[in-house]
Design a protein around this motif. Structure first.
Motif, PDB file in Angstrom:
ATOM      1  N   LEU A   1       1.162  -1.071  -0.039  1.00 40.11           N
ATOM      2  CA  LEU A   1       0.260   0.276   0.110  1.00 40.11           C
ATOM      3  C   LEU A   1       0.729   1.595   0.036  1.00 40.11           C
ATOM      4  CD1 LEU A   1      -3.099  -0.659   2.254  1.00 40.11           C
ATOM      5  CD2 LEU A   1      -2.839  -0.997   0.051  1.00 40.11           C
ATOM      6  N   TRP A   2       2.099   1.122   0.273  1.00 39.34           N
ATOM      7  CA  TRP A   2       3.127   2.511   0.381  1.00 39.34           C
ATOM      8  C   TRP A   2       2.949   2.731  -0.665  1.00 39.34           C
ATOM      9  CZ3 TRP A   2       1.981   5.423   4.274  1.00 39.34           C
ATOM     10  CH2 TRP A   2       1.196   5.236   5.925  1.00 39.34           C
ATOM     11  N   VAL A   3       3.650   1.580  -1.045  1.00 38.84           N
ATOM     12  CA  VAL A   3       4.792   1.764  -2.123  1.00 38.84           C
ATOM     13  C   VAL A   3       3.781   2.084  -3.675  1.00 38.84           C
ATOM     14  CG1 VAL A   3       7.005   0.759  -1.626  1.00 38.84           C
ATOM     15  CG2 VAL A   3       4.598  -0.043  -2.782  1.00 38.84           C
ATOM     16  N   GLU A   4       2.323   2.000  -3.130  1.00 35.05           N
ATOM     17  CA  GLU A   4       1.502   2.496  -3.927  1.00 35.05           C
ATOM     18  C   GLU A   4       0.653   3.481  -3.669  1.00 35.05           C
ATOM     19  OE1 GLU A   4      -1.091   1.191  -7.924  1.00 35.05           O
ATOM     20  OE2 GLU A   4       1.216   0.390  -6.461  1.00 35.05           O
ATOM     21  N   LEU A   5       0.860   4.325  -3.200  1.00 35.53           N
ATOM     22  CA  LEU A   5      -0.046   5.616  -2.467  1.00 35.53           C
ATOM     23  C   LEU A   5       0.541   7.086  -3.642  1.00 35.53           C
ATOM     24  CD1 LEU A   5       0.600   5.915   1.417  1.00 35.53           C
ATOM     25  CD2 LEU A   5      -1.358   5.340   0.068  1.00 35.53           C
ATOM     26  N   PRO A   6       1.870   6.730  -4.167  1.00 39.25           N
ATOM     27  CA  PRO A   6       1.722   8.127  -5.464  1.00 39.25           C
ATOM     28  C   PRO A   6       1.170   7.919  -6.698  1.00 39.25           C
ATOM     29  CG  PRO A   6       3.891   7.193  -4.862  1.00 39.25           C
ATOM     30  CD  PRO A   6       3.580   6.151  -3.975  1.00 39.25           C
ATOM     31  N   ILE A   7       0.181   6.492  -6.240  1.00 41.49           N
ATOM     32  CA  ILE A   7      -0.626   6.996  -7.636  1.00 41.49           C
ATOM     33  C   ILE A   7      -1.948   6.842  -6.544  1.00 41.49           C
ATOM     34  CG2 ILE A   7      -1.479   4.759  -7.958  1.00 41.49           C
ATOM     35  CD1 ILE A   7      -1.871   4.600 -10.607  1.00 41.49           C
ATOM     36  N   ILE A   8      -2.679   6.464  -6.161  1.00 38.61           N
ATOM     37  CA  ILE A   8      -3.651   6.000  -5.238  1.00 38.61           C
ATOM     38  C   ILE A   8      -4.362   7.590  -4.191  1.00 38.61           C
ATOM     39  CG2 ILE A   8      -4.480   4.693  -3.064  1.00 38.61           C
ATOM     40  CD1 ILE A   8      -3.188   2.895  -3.265  1.00 38.61           C
ATOM     41  N   VAL A   9      -2.827   8.485  -3.579  1.00 38.47           N
ATOM     42  CA  VAL A   9      -3.448   9.593  -3.374  1.00 38.47           C
ATOM     43  C   VAL A   9      -4.017  10.515  -4.326  1.00 38.47           C
ATOM     44  CG1 VAL A   9      -1.473   9.545  -1.304  1.00 38.47           C
ATOM     45  CG2 VAL A   9      -0.623  10.941  -3.665  1.00 38.47           C
ATOM     46  N   THR A  10      -3.398  10.641  -5.479  1.00 41.98           N
ATOM     47  CA  THR A  10      -4.258  11.790  -6.686  1.00 41.98           C
ATOM     48  C   THR A  10      -5.400  10.665  -6.550  1.00 41.98           C
ATOM     49  OG1 THR A  10      -2.753   9.971  -8.582  1.00 41.98           O
ATOM     50  CG2 THR A  10      -2.071  11.930  -7.603  1.00 41.98           C
ATOM     51  N   THR A  11      -6.219   9.872  -6.545  1.00 39.61           N
ATOM     52  CA  THR A  11      -7.387   9.129  -7.305  1.00 39.61           C
ATOM     53  C   THR A  11      -8.189   8.860  -5.612  1.00 39.61           C
ATOM     54  OG1 THR A  11      -6.681   7.457  -8.439  1.00 39.61           O
ATOM     55  CG2 THR A  11      -8.281   7.613  -7.864  1.00 39.61           C
ATOM     56  N   LEU A  12      -8.166   9.325  -4.477  1.00 40.36           N
ATOM     57  CA  LEU A  12      -8.701   9.020  -3.591  1.00 40.36           C
ATOM     58  C   LEU A  12      -9.244  10.478  -3.390  1.00 40.36           C
ATOM     59  CD1 LEU A  12      -8.527   5.081  -1.878  1.00 40.36           C
ATOM     60  CD2 LEU A  12      -9.425   6.217  -2.948  1.00 40.36           C
ATOM     61  N   PRO A  13     -10.213  10.097  -2.191  1.00 39.41           N
ATOM     62  CA  PRO A  13     -11.150  12.091  -2.172  1.00 39.41           C
ATOM     63  C   PRO A  13      -9.481  12.441  -0.604  1.00 39.41           C
ATOM     64  CG  PRO A  13     -12.388  10.313  -1.326  1.00 39.41           C
ATOM     65  CD  PRO A  13     -11.320   9.629  -2.284  1.00 39.41           C
ATOM     66  N   GLU A  14      -8.930  11.695   0.179  1.00 41.84           N
ATOM     67  CA  GLU A  14      -8.184  12.097   0.943  1.00 41.84           C
ATOM     68  C   GLU A  14      -6.747  12.473   0.741  1.00 41.84           C
ATOM     69  OE1 GLU A  14     -11.104   9.481   2.291  1.00 41.84           O
ATOM     70  OE2 GLU A  14      -9.236   9.168   0.763  1.00 41.84           O
ATOM     71  N   GLY A  15      -6.872  12.718  -0.535  1.00 42.25           N
ATOM     72  CA  GLY A  15      -5.551  13.234  -1.138  1.00 42.25           C
ATOM     73  C   GLY A  15      -3.997  12.931  -0.457  1.00 42.25           C
ATOM     74  N   TRP A  16      -3.711  14.323  -0.007  1.00 43.67           N
ATOM     75  CA  TRP A  16      -1.961  13.899   0.538  1.00 43.67           C
ATOM     76  C   TRP A  16      -2.564  13.617   2.300  1.00 43.67           C
ATOM     77  CZ3 TRP A  16       2.229  18.082  -0.528  1.00 43.67           C
ATOM     78  CH2 TRP A  16       2.991  17.917  -2.194  1.00 43.67           C
ATOM     79  N   GLU A  17      -3.886  13.911   3.121  1.00 35.64           N
ATOM     80  CA  GLU A  17      -3.853  13.374   4.042  1.00 35.64           C
ATOM     81  C   GLU A  17      -4.224  11.876   3.965  1.00 35.64           C
ATOM     82  OE1 GLU A  17      -7.481  15.369   5.501  1.00 35.64           O
ATOM     83  OE2 GLU A  17      -6.024  17.211   5.771  1.00 35.64           O
ATOM     84  N   LEU A  18      -4.186  11.063   3.679  1.00 40.65           N
ATOM     85  CA  LEU A  18      -4.554   9.403   3.203  1.00 40.65           C
ATOM     86  C   LEU A  18      -3.451   8.629   3.708  1.00 40.65           C
ATOM     87  CD1 LEU A  18      -6.187   7.645   2.238  1.00 40.65           C
ATOM     88  CD2 LEU A  18      -4.679   7.425   0.325  1.00 40.65           C
ATOM     89  N   PRO A  19      -2.031   8.896   3.652  1.00 36.55           N
ATOM     90  CA  PRO A  19      -0.583   8.678   4.885  1.00 36.55           C
ATOM     91  C   PRO A  19      -1.324   8.775   6.327  1.00 36.55           C
ATOM     92  CG  PRO A  19       0.496   9.674   3.584  1.00 36.55           C
ATOM     93  CD  PRO A  19      -1.436  10.137   3.117  1.00 36.55           C
ATOM     94  N   SER A  20      -1.444   9.550   6.869  1.00 40.14           N
ATOM     95  CA  SER A  20      -2.057   9.765   7.787  1.00 40.14           C
ATOM     96  C   SER A  20      -3.506   8.705   8.651  1.00 40.14           C
ATOM     97  CB  SER A  20      -2.155  11.537   8.540  1.00 40.14           C
ATOM     98  OG  SER A  20      -3.266  11.754   7.715  1.00 40.14           O
ATOM     99  N   TYR A  21      -3.857   8.812   8.008  1.00 39.27           N
ATOM    100  CA  TYR A  21      -5.130   7.654   8.027  1.00 39.27           C
ATOM    101  C   TYR A  21      -4.605   6.812   8.058  1.00 39.27           C
ATOM    102  CZ  TYR A  21      -9.100  11.767   7.846  1.00 39.27           C
ATOM    103  OH  TYR A  21     -10.160  12.513   7.476  1.00 39.27           O
TER     104      TYR A  21
END
Length: 446
Positions: free
Chosen positions: A23-43
């Motif tokens: 999940l962490w290494v896939e975050l660069p594409i996930i954060v651009t798609t999911l509504p939480e954006g840059w805050e997603l890692p803290s969630y």
């Protein structure tokens, strides 16, 4: 036989943190798609720590009902849950739900919780299971655990996740006379080489390999090299030769090396003082709190201002540093608590730089320069590598203490991770101490 057991131990360790690392290494594409954006890692860090319910229950069972918990049953259960959750993630990762009047990734969060439950519980079940094997297989297991970040990182590099470029977009200034059109820079994300769904199916396949490896390990005969009786010479030799304090080494040789025939007492005899054990467990808490709680929450803020490529490389290459550190520990083991303490301080220094750049977001030092990008990527790599080495060597040291020492090592790791994530979540999502910004359009002072 030994090569087979090494391969199985490595494949077994692969399933320990594969899903969450993926999940962490896939975050660069996930954060651009999911509504939480840059805050997603803290969630994600908070959700992962909520999954500490699993290791908490296992630790309490070991404490209150010693010998009653069948670790093999727990491991089979969590690995099967991991396989199923990865498959479900491939289908539902981008499904959003309205919560409190806003779009949120409810399905993604729920599935992530179960993946985290698998990985967190592995901390207090996988290592104690490895106590059944000779000591040198512990390092092989840690290599497999490191590969749980390395392999998804390589796949993410091949996928090209989150790569973007700045493009000029024309817009009207409201003046229809000549020259009324203006141009602004916007971030345009390039399509990956294969989809996120394919990536999650790959994670499910890797979890199946780990499950198969455990099934084979659990069926191996406890004879010859794999027997618990043969643990004693390995443990005795490692304790007798591995301590760096001459006074302690002499006492260990007098006591341990002269009574090798007493196998069971040796496995529970502590080779360290209470002060040393306290220091070791404090290192476990700090290292895991830093690597699993404090820093992952702000990786977007520390790397994204330098560009998506910097974020992509820091996420992928930092995962490569983990198995490299495990391999270094395999061939150059250093049990000195002084050395491990200094290495912990060095890793903390890199962590401090990463945290400082996150606090300065969206305008960190040396932004929009190749030097700044290189420094932030290398800082994340050395931060991960140095503290991963400490993790491995602490596990090897506590393995020679007792079965319960490894159980409490896993518990201490999860406590540190929980503390780190609980600290960072309100700082990011409540007090907004970290600011996001578009890489292309953000204007920073020179």
């Amino acid at each position: 036989m030994a090569i087979l057991v090494h391969a199985l131990a490595c494949a077994f360790g692969l399933g320990s943190w594969l899903a969450i690392n993926g999940l962490w290494v896939e975050l660069p594409i996930i954060v651009t798609t999911l509504p939480e954006g840059w805050e997603l890692p803290s969630y994600l860090t908070v959700i992962i720590q909520l999954a500490n319910l699993g290791p908490l229950l296992v630790t309490l069972m070991h404490k209150l009902c010693p010998g009653r918990l069948k670790e093999s049953v727990v491991i089979y259960t969590i690995l099967c849950i991991g396989v199923l959750a990865c498959f479900l993630l491939a289908f539902f990762w981008d499904v959003t739900t309205v919560v409190a009047g806003a779009q949120h990734s409810a399905a993604f969060f729920i599935i992530t919780f179960f993946l985290a439950l698998v990985d967190c519980t592995s901390s207090v079940t996988f290592l104690p299971f490895m106590m059944q094997l000779p000591a040198h297989y512990i390092t092989t297991y840690f290599i497999g655990e490191g590969l749980s970040g390395f392999i998804p990182g390589l796949v993410a590099l091949a996928q090209g996740v989150g790569i973007a470029k700045c493009v000029n977009v024309s817009g009207s200034s409201g003046n229809h006379t000549e020259g009324g059109d203006t141009y602004v820079l916007q971030t345009q994300y390039l399509p990956p080489n294969f989809t996120t769904e394919v990536f999650f199916f790959f994670l499910a396949a890797m979890m199946c390999i780990s499950l198969a490896a455990f099934w084979k390990l659990n069926r191996l005969p406890r004879t010859f090299e794999v027997s618990t009786e043969n643990l004693v010479p390995d443990s005795v030799s490692s304790v007798c030769s591995g301590l760096d304090n001459p006074a302690v080494r002499t006492n260990s040789q007098k006591h341990l090396c002269e009574v090798t025939s007493q196998a069971r007492p040796l496995l529970t005899k502590s080779g360290h003082s209470m002060f040393q054990l306290t220091f070791i467990y404090l290192m476990v808490v700090w290292v895991n709190g830093t690597t699993n709680g404090l820093l992952p929450s702000v990786q977007t803020y520390s790397c994204m201002p330098y560009g998506n490529l910097a974020y992509h490389l820091s996420a992928a290459l930092a995962s490569v540093a983990n198995p490299v550190a495990c391999i270094v520990a395999m061939f150059f083991p250093k049990r000195s608590l002084v050395f491990l303490g200094l290495l912990c301080v060095m890793g903390t220094g890199f962590a401090s730089y990463n945290m400082a750049m996150a606090a300065m977001s969206p305008c960190p030092l040396l932004q929009k320069s190749a030097l700044g990008e290189a420094i932030i990527v290398l800082s994340w790599v050395f931060f991960t590598g140095s503290l991963s080495y400490v993790k491995v060597m602490v596990g090897v040291i506590l393995r020679d203490e007792s079965h319960s020492a490894l159980v409490w090592c896993g518990a201490a790791a999860q406590i540190g991770s929980l503390i780190g994530s609980v600290i960072m979540f309100p700082l990011i999502n409540v007090y907004n101490l970290f600011q996001s910004g578009d890489t292309c359009s953000t204007k920073c002072p020179l």
